[in-house]
Design a protein around this motif. Structure first.
Motif, PDB file in Angstrom:
ATOM      1  N   SER A  29     -12.805   2.062  -1.982  1.00 57.15           N
ATOM      2  CA  SER A  29     -12.976   2.315  -0.562  1.00 57.15           C
ATOM      3  C   SER A  29     -13.710   3.636  -0.417  1.00 57.15           C
ATOM      4  CB  SER A  29     -11.616   2.389   0.142  1.00 57.15           C
ATOM      5  OG  SER A  29     -11.771   2.698   1.507  1.00 57.15           O
ATOM      6  N   GLU A  30     -14.837   3.608   0.276  1.00 61.44           N
ATOM      7  CA  GLU A  30     -15.655   4.803   0.475  1.00 61.44           C
ATOM      8  C   GLU A  30     -16.050   5.443  -0.861  1.00 61.44           C
ATOM      9  OE1 GLU A  30     -13.785   7.381   3.344  1.00 61.44           O
ATOM     10  OE2 GLU A  30     -13.792   5.836   4.890  1.00 61.44           O
ATOM     11  N   SER A  45      -9.966   6.365   3.862  1.00 60.89           N
ATOM     12  CA  SER A  45     -10.435   5.822   5.131  1.00 60.89           C
ATOM     13  C   SER A  45     -10.910   6.986   5.984  1.00 60.89           C
ATOM     14  CB  SER A  45      -9.314   5.066   5.847  1.00 60.89           C
ATOM     15  OG  SER A  45      -9.729   4.614   7.117  1.00 60.89           O
ATOM     16  N   GLU A  46     -12.154   6.909   6.418  1.00 61.22           N
ATOM     17  CA  GLU A  46     -12.749   7.970   7.218  1.00 61.22           C
ATOM     18  C   GLU A  46     -12.646   9.334   6.524  1.00 61.22           C
ATOM     19  OE1 GLU A  46     -11.343   7.820  11.253  1.00 61.22           O
ATOM     20  OE2 GLU A  46     -12.029   5.761  11.539  1.00 61.22           O
ATOM     21  N   ALA A  74      -7.368  10.324   2.465  1.00 58.08           N
ATOM     22  CA  ALA A  74      -6.444   9.372   1.845  1.00 58.08           C
ATOM     23  C   ALA A  74      -5.056  10.000   1.792  1.00 58.08           C
ATOM     24  CB  ALA A  74      -6.905   8.997   0.441  1.00 58.08           C
ATOM     25  N   ALA A 126      -3.639   4.458   7.425  1.00 62.52           N
ATOM     26  CA  ALA A 126      -5.007   4.908   7.179  1.00 62.52           C
ATOM     27  C   ALA A 126      -5.638   5.303   8.512  1.00 62.52           C
ATOM     28  CB  ALA A 126      -5.821   3.798   6.525  1.00 62.52           C
ATOM     29  N   THR A 139      -8.091   5.428  11.527  1.00 61.90           N
ATOM     30  CA  THR A 139      -9.069   4.587  12.225  1.00 61.90           C
ATOM     31  C   THR A 139      -9.484   5.316  13.490  1.00 61.90           C
ATOM     32  OG1 THR A 139      -7.323   3.379  13.404  1.00 61.90           O
ATOM     33  CG2 THR A 139      -8.132   2.414  11.352  1.00 61.90           C
ATOM     34  N   SER A 195      -3.454   0.679  15.357  1.00 59.76           N
ATOM     35  CA  SER A 195      -4.709   1.371  15.069  1.00 59.76           C
ATOM     36  C   SER A 195      -5.696   1.161  16.207  1.00 59.76           C
ATOM     37  CB  SER A 195      -5.310   0.884  13.749  1.00 59.76           C
ATOM     38  OG  SER A 195      -5.556  -0.497  13.782  1.00 59.76           O
TER      39      SER A 195
END
Length: 313
Positions: free
Chosen positions: A143-144, A177-178, A181, A214, A216, A253
């Protein structure tokens, strides 16, 4: 007549899919368990081996690939199903691309899939080539650009070359996420950035769920003294703790600036300032990928657009 079968499952409509060949399959709703799949059997009509291709012959694909398991059998009109078989992957044409050979496997993410055999985990690409050796005790999906990996009892993060980016030091570690973590160190959850730098501690409850959420749209939900609120990427409380903290199957979220929360047992929607956009009076709600909203009190349903404005009124 006996066959070896491959099986997969679709969460979208809760059906099991049996693949006989790339050109035929059987789809049924029996034997599906939302949480775990152990064994099941059902009596079916004999297979037709000359069916034209059915696009529903795959499970829930991720990046054009669907997990399959070879733990299925067909004998004398009976299908047997077990989750003790090996895992592989089929493409959108139900063609087997990676022959089942792994004890564990995750969906493809960012071009790679986490697979495991004999207690060791690594990553393969969509041709089945091992691109990160199976050397870890466990790995999560990328992820990312980073994936959590476990080695010698500790979690860290690796990049797509297998290089260790954040050292193995955590007792638990979740996906990025964004840019942030959640990772657990010395018994405490904290959010870290992609360099491993500590950003803030998460000193809140998780709404009866297992892990911290996570990010959002810049926010995460949190629980304090039995109430739900939201914090931003600095750890600052931006929406006060005043909403119900129970009754959520997943972490609430934001989607396109709105989030569904509960107050006094009823569903409603708020924006990022905490302003009520759809009032708290509904027993049910559903949010669609395009942002539209469906709510009901049990008898009458209403629809709202992605901004919270009524549709069809």
């Amino acid at each position: 007549m006996n066959f070896d079968l491959y099986w997969t499952k679709r969460k979208s409509d809760k059906k099991i899919v049996f693949l006989l060949t790339g050109l035929s399959c059987l789809i049924l709703q029996a034997c599906y368990d939302e949480d775990a799949l152990h064994t099941c059997s059902t009596t079916l009509f004999p297979f037709q081996t000359s069916l034209s291709f059915n696009p529903n012959c795959i499970g829930d694909p991720s990046e054009g690939m669907s997990l399959i398991n070879n733990g299925g059998t067909y004998s004398e009109r009976n299908v047997g199903l077990t989750s003790t078989g090996k895992w592989g992957y089929a493409n959108l044409k139900a063609e087997i691309v990676v022959h089942p050979q792994y004890d564990s496997a995750r969906d493809f993410a960012e071009g790679l899939a986490s697979v495991g055999v004999n207690g060791k985990s690594g990553f393969i690409d969509k041709t089945g080539k091992v691109v990160i050796p199976l050397q870890f005790s466990e790995t999560f999906s990328f992820s990312e650009g980073l994936a959590a990996a476990k080695l010698n009892g500790k979690w860290g993060y690796i990049d797509k070359t297998g290089r260790v980016v954040i050292p193995f030091q955590f007792t638990e570690a979740l996906a990025f996420s964004e840019g942030l973590a959640a990772a657990k160190l010395n018994g405490k959850w904290r959010y870290i950035d992609k360099t491993g730098r500590f950003v803030f501690s998460f000193n809140y409850g998780v709404l009866g769920l297992v892990y911290p959420p996570a990010f959002t749209e810049g926010f995460v939900p949190a629980e304090l003294n039995g109430k739900l609120g939201f914090i931003d990427k600095t750890g600052k409380v931006v929406i006060p703790f005043k909403f119900d903290a129970s009754g959520y199957g997943l972490h609430p979220s934001f989607l396109q600036g709105l989030v569904a929360v509960k107050l006094n047992g009823k569903w409603g929607y708020i924006d990022k300032s905490g302003q009520v956009i759809i009032p708290f009076k509904y027993n049910y709600t559903q949010r669609f990928d395009d942002g539209t909203i469906e709510v009901s009190t049990g008898e009458k349903g209403e629809d709202f657009d992605k901004t919270g404005k009524p549709i069809g009124q």
